[in-house]
Design a protein around this motif. Sequence first.
Motif, PDB file in Angstrom:
ATOM      1  N   MET A  37       1.123  -1.510   0.040  1.00 23.15           N
ATOM      2  CA  MET A  37       0.012   0.150   0.283  1.00 23.15           C
ATOM      3  C   MET A  37       1.013   1.043   0.409  1.00 23.15           C
ATOM      4  O   MET A  37       2.219   1.089   0.579  1.00 23.15           O
ATOM      5  N   GLU A  39       0.740   5.544  -1.340  1.00 22.93           N
ATOM      6  CA  GLU A  39      -0.018   6.647  -2.010  1.00 22.93           C
ATOM      7  C   GLU A  39       0.658   6.577  -3.415  1.00 22.93           C
ATOM      8  O   GLU A  39       1.710   5.919  -3.989  1.00 22.93           O
ATOM      9  N   ASN A  40       0.308   7.109  -4.481  1.00 23.18           N
ATOM     10  CA  ASN A  40       1.037   7.861  -6.038  1.00 23.18           C
ATOM     11  C   ASN A  40       2.305   8.223  -5.587  1.00 23.18           C
ATOM     12  O   ASN A  40       2.247   9.546  -4.998  1.00 23.18           O
ATOM     13  N   LYS A  44       5.797   2.442  -4.615  1.00 17.25           N
ATOM     14  CA  LYS A  44       4.448   0.961  -5.148  1.00 17.25           C
ATOM     15  C   LYS A  44       5.161   0.086  -6.302  1.00 17.25           C
ATOM     16  O   LYS A  44       5.279  -0.927  -6.705  1.00 17.25           O
ATOM     17  N   GLU A 167      -2.998  -3.802  -8.872  1.00 20.16           N
ATOM     18  CA  GLU A 167      -3.710  -3.815  -9.184  1.00 20.16           C
ATOM     19  C   GLU A 167      -5.251  -4.767 -10.332  1.00 20.16           C
ATOM     20  O   GLU A 167      -5.308  -3.572 -11.200  1.00 20.16           O
ATOM     21  N   HIS A 199      -6.075   0.056  -4.649  1.00 24.73           N
ATOM     22  CA  HIS A 199      -6.063   1.333  -4.317  1.00 24.73           C
ATOM     23  C   HIS A 199      -7.316   1.237  -3.433  1.00 24.73           C
ATOM     24  O   HIS A 199      -7.713   1.754  -2.145  1.00 24.73           O
ATOM     25  N   MET A 237      -0.336   5.805   5.409  1.00 33.79           N
ATOM     26  CA  MET A 237       0.114   6.075   3.695  1.00 33.79           C
ATOM     27  C   MET A 237       0.250   7.546   3.557  1.00 33.79           C
ATOM     28  O   MET A 237       0.692   7.628   2.949  1.00 33.79           O
ATOM     29  N   SER A 402       2.158  10.452 -11.979  1.00 27.51           N
ATOM     30  CA  SER A 402       1.360   9.652 -11.540  1.00 27.51           C
ATOM     31  C   SER A 402      -0.448   9.608 -11.891  1.00 27.51           C
ATOM     32  O   SER A 402      -0.775  11.042 -12.301  1.00 27.51           O
ATOM     33  N   ASP A 432      -5.312   8.005  -5.549  1.00 22.22           N
ATOM     34  CA  ASP A 432      -4.187   7.541  -4.216  1.00 22.22           C
ATOM     35  C   ASP A 432      -4.830   8.629  -3.166  1.00 22.22           C
ATOM     36  O   ASP A 432      -5.340   9.552  -3.584  1.00 22.22           O
TER      37      ASP A 432
END
Lengths: 506, 322
Positions: A37, A39-40, A44, A167, A199, A237, A402, A432
């Motif tokens: 997990m 955020e953009n 990840k 995803e 997400h 996050m 992103s 995100d």
Amino acid sequence: MSEPILSCRGLTKRFPGVVALDGVDFFARPGEVHALMGENGAGKSTLIKALTGVHPRDAGEAVLAGKSIHPRSPREAEAAGISTVYQEVNLIPDLSVAENICLGRQETTLGFIRWGAIRERASAALARLGVAVDVDKTLSDCSIAIQQLVAIARATDISARVLILDEPTSSLDDSEVEELFTVVRRLRDEGWAIIFVSHFLDQVYALADRITVLRNGKLVGEFLAAELPRLQLVAHMMGRSINEVEALQHREPPARPAGEPLVSVRGFGRRASVRPLDLEVRRGEVLGLAGLLGSGRTEVARLLFGLDRADSGEMHVEGKPAAMRSPQASLRARFALTPEDRKSQAILPNLTVRENLIIALQARRGIWRKIPRQEQDRLVSQFTRALGIKTSSPEQLIRNLSGGNQQKVILARWLATEPRLLLLDEPTRGIDVGAQADIERLLAKLRDEGLAIIFICADTAELARNSQRIAVMRDRAKVAELTGADLNEQAIMRAIAHGDASHPSS
Amino acid sequence: MKKLRLSPQTIPMVASVAVLIVLYVGGCLAFDNFGSLRVLINLFGDNAFLGVAAIGITFVILSGGIDLSVGAVVALTSILIAGLIGHGLHPLAAIAVSLAFGAAFGALMGTLIQVFELPPFLVTLGGMFLARGLGFVVHPESLSIDHPFYGDFVSQTLSLPVTRKLSIPFTAVCLVAVVIGATMLARWSRFGRNVRAIGSSEASARLMGVPIARTKILVYTLAGALSALGGVVATFYMQSGNPASFVGLELDAIAAAVIGGTLLRGGVGFIPGTLVGVLILGVIQTLIIFQGTLNSWWTRIAVGGLLFVFILLQQLITRRKK
């Protein structure tokens, strides 16, 4: 707890100007679903790409089943034992299901394809997942969900041990997601180590045994899913405290402003698209549009913006009759629309952030009055700062940003035209939590500055907390309008289901 | 037993077979002798060079590319063979040289397209001009071939007698052999499958381990070789070579492929379909000859109309799927 089959320590990946992955440790254990997990921009995708050899790592070590691995391509990663299923199905649409499962894998004798063997092998691979599909069917004739399962069948049809799902659920509906999860659980129980990137918090908690959180390229921590409350996960996050997150989630929208509507329509509709409806939106107001996919939400926005021409009813702007016959007319009336499909309808992927940002303003001025470069740079730096757009330079190509940052650039594109009416079609889809929170905050700020906003969103909770009024669409018609105490998820769902918020029995 | 069923990919092919049958039966009903065996045999023999070249271009289209050099390469090969034989080379040697040249020419274009990531349209457009010009350098005008190999062996010995007065020309035999070989290649070989995979989605094919560079260069090599073979067949047919001939043949070939169910975007197509497309063009031409009063350019008008109908049909099928 079983021993990790894949152990990564100190993984580091630098790109010009950024450290995308900074000394991250990551472990995947057999018989476990491990969610990744962040955020953009948290790292990840870089971590996944380092594992699959798309972007070989700069430092650190990756040990798979006791052996150090250095994949330089997805093929090498697969050969080493790491299979990946990507967000967008990476199969061949015009080949059959069987060919897709077996392509590139020992299926020929003397250069001739053994069709029988291919069909058998493909059927067996699908049967192991408990999926029944005609293997002779052309892949593009299958639903996205089936294509996703075919991709998993291909990924698991080799003696790999680690399966990465990047995803996989973003274009599936609820029942399809459940079908996919059944397959994933089955693989987990067979001893696969599964790395799951998503997400969707609900999905992560439904599936994952363990959660690793990344932020800004660094490891925040590894947690057991059962021991990590949702709010705490979101706080990790976003790098904020729980209180801040809570405050963000329970914001009371102000009351509906007084005054004449900026835009109102009566009996407005279009055959085979939207049944005649009445709508109005005032300055300083967010009107939410709720409804299921295909209920006519997007069509309403297209009609208001003049992308489709209404064939019944009338429109008034500031009390004067008006008709939006084309997007150019809407631009002149200072309307703005950010479409649902960011990739194909909003961004111009091969242009820079700056060019993407100024294009609507330039279109309004006409081609003969070029915006001076100095003015362009000023606008770009102003909006980059105001919206918190993360880009290495204004001259960066937008496709390298992103999803959340792309969306912010698209918003900036329209804000630069100083619109009176902002039509936002699913502005937070596929981005995100952090960028989503930014966009929600921006929405409130623009509303307070006196913009009229029409906000389309599939997430009823998000809709409820951001709108002052909500028009509910069903089967291409407006079935209810919610205000005040009815601005909550339950009322929206009731209206979608029954067409009326107050009488659930009807 | 597999159930017989029409998938969206096979509808255009079935439609083109239906069109061929309608045109042929219509011709038989309208004109005496149209249904004779001789007309049928000539249909194959007269269109053999187009057919062979069209098979080559079908592979290129399947891979998602295009080859505009086909007509020029056929013409160049024909004059090259005539010229070499004129200089005393044995026809078999001249044919071998031409085939090797065609393959090398295709390989060169394929390499440019693959290595420098150039658009196939432009590279093969350049190839077209180059081959057309080279033909005139070999010999500036039509050159007839006077060699017993051509006069007796190919025209007499190699043709298959059907009745006392009628035989199947060797050109038709070549066409049928190429169609069978190419069908096998497309359906049962790893190469054929890789070509379809690349034409459908090159990015996915790369991730799935398909050798992109090798396959793409090979596709243009194959098309070059088949164009050259088309030129060889053309010399059998005309007993001469001509650098000015076959202008626009590549466009007939593309039309035949598309009418035969090959999608111009790549990934979907059938080799036998291209043969059907070629035969449809041939039947239209024969119909206009039998009719007698119509200008031969009506063939073009009919082909144009047919092309519109078929691309429309393909579009409708793709849309309904969405």
